[in-house]
Structure formats: C-alpha cells, structure tokens
Design a protein around this motif. Sequence first.
Motif, short mmCIF file in Angstrom:
data_model
loop_
_atom_site.label_atom_id
_atom_site.label_comp_id
_atom_site.label_asym_id
_atom_site.label_seq_id
_atom_site.Cartn_x
_atom_site.Cartn_y
_atom_site.Cartn_z
N UNK A 1 0.83 -1.21 0.00
CA UNK A 1 0.00 0.00 0.00
C UNK A 1 0.86 1.26 0.00
N UNK A 2 1.89 1.28 0.82
CA UNK A 2 2.79 2.44 0.88
C UNK A 2 3.49 2.62 -0.47
N UNK A 3 3.95 1.52 -1.07
CA UNK A 3 4.63 1.59 -2.38
C UNK A 3 3.70 2.14 -3.45
N UNK A 4 2.47 1.64 -3.49
CA UNK A 4 1.51 2.12 -4.49
C UNK A 4 1.21 3.60 -4.30
N UNK A 5 1.03 4.02 -3.06
CA UNK A 5 0.74 5.43 -2.79
C UNK A 5 1.93 6.32 -3.14
N UNK A 6 3.13 5.83 -2.85
CA UNK A 6 4.34 6.60 -3.18
C UNK A 6 4.47 6.80 -4.68
N UNK A 7 4.31 5.71 -5.43
CA UNK A 7 4.41 5.81 -6.89
C UNK A 7 3.30 6.68 -7.48
N UNK A 8 2.08 6.51 -6.98
CA UNK A 8 0.96 7.33 -7.48
C UNK A 8 1.21 8.81 -7.20
N UNK A 9 1.74 9.12 -6.03
CA UNK A 9 2.06 10.51 -5.69
C UNK A 9 3.13 11.09 -6.59
N UNK A 10 4.15 10.27 -6.88
CA UNK A 10 5.23 10.74 -7.77
C UNK A 10 4.72 10.93 -9.20
N UNK A 11 3.81 10.07 -9.63
CA UNK A 11 3.20 10.24 -10.96
C UNK A 11 2.36 11.50 -11.02
N UNK A 12 1.55 11.71 -9.99
CA UNK A 12 0.68 12.89 -9.95
C UNK A 12 1.51 14.17 -9.95
N UNK A 13 2.66 14.14 -9.28
CA UNK A 13 3.53 15.32 -9.23
C UNK A 13 4.32 15.51 -10.53
N UNK A 14 4.21 14.55 -11.45
CA UNK A 14 4.91 14.66 -12.73
C UNK A 14 6.36 14.22 -12.67
N UNK A 15 6.79 13.60 -11.57
CA UNK A 15 8.18 13.15 -11.45
C UNK A 15 8.48 11.94 -12.33
N UNK A 16 7.49 11.05 -12.46
CA UNK A 16 7.68 9.82 -13.22
C UNK A 16 6.42 9.53 -14.03
N UNK A 17 6.60 8.68 -15.05
CA UNK A 17 5.47 8.17 -15.83
C UNK A 17 5.65 6.66 -15.89
N UNK A 18 4.63 5.92 -15.43
CA UNK A 18 4.70 4.47 -15.42
C UNK A 18 3.62 3.93 -16.35
N UNK A 19 4.02 3.22 -17.41
CA UNK A 19 3.03 2.60 -18.28
C UNK A 19 2.21 1.58 -17.48
N UNK A 20 0.93 1.48 -17.77
CA UNK A 20 0.04 0.58 -17.03
C UNK A 20 0.59 -0.85 -17.02
N UNK A 21 1.11 -1.30 -18.14
CA UNK A 21 1.62 -2.67 -18.23
C UNK A 21 2.83 -2.92 -17.33
N UNK A 22 3.50 -1.86 -16.88
CA UNK A 22 4.69 -2.01 -16.04
C UNK A 22 4.44 -1.61 -14.58
N UNK A 23 3.18 -1.30 -14.26
CA UNK A 23 2.85 -0.82 -12.90
C UNK A 23 3.31 -1.80 -11.83
N UNK A 24 2.96 -3.08 -11.96
CA UNK A 24 3.27 -4.04 -10.91
C UNK A 24 4.77 -4.28 -10.73
N UNK A 25 5.52 -4.24 -11.81
CA UNK A 25 6.97 -4.40 -11.66
C UNK A 25 7.57 -3.20 -10.94
#
Length: 114
Positions: free
Chosen positions: A37-61
């Motif tokens: 849960x913490x990992x998912x929230x961290x990544x989602x926050x970084x995506x929302x802030x524009x720091x990273x872009x994660x393709x849907x197919x690579x989300x779980x990795x």
Amino acid sequence: MPRLDELCALANGLWPPDEGLASACIGGYVDDEVITSIAEQTLAGREKAGEIVIPVAKWYSHVEKEKRRLTSEWMSLARFPLADEFYYGSFVIRHDDLAAARVDKALSVTEFSE
C-alpha cells in the motif's frame, strides 16, 4: 513515562478489559500488504507530481521495486487484530523518524484479510 494515563485510556478503548484477551505484535518488519500500500501510494504521488510516468503494463513491476526499496526504510511499531480476525490495524514508521523521535510521522493502516 509521560502520558501513560492517555496511553492506558487508548488501550482500554481499543481492547475493553471485559472482552477477553487482547494481542498485538510489537515491532518487526512491516507486513507485505502494508508495504504494498505504501509503495503504491508513493508511486501514485510521484506520478501525480509529474516526477515519473509508469506505463500501465509495467505498474506491478514498479510496485515490486518500490516495495524492496521501502522495506529497508519502514518498520512496524505494532500490529493488532481489530473487531475480528479479518481486520488488522498497524502502526508503521520510517527508521529515521523513529530514531529522531518523530512519532507524529507514524502511519496507521487498516488491513482487510478477506
């Protein structure tokens, strides 16, 4: 111990004495569901802030990589059952926040095992 009366009142509210034995695991590693849960929230926050872009197919990795990184940063303060054996509460904190006594940085997390 400062605020012992408040801590006892909180514990009695969570685990009333007339409802049987209470149990809790104190300390240790953060539960896998919590660190996910913490990992998912961290990544989602970084995506929302524009720091990273994660393709849907690579989300779980990316979540798995983030979990490995975060596992070394976070520890469990306590984990305990709530209401019945299907719900658990946890208090987790980063190692550096605990070392600096920044307990206000601890997170409370509820897990559902169903």
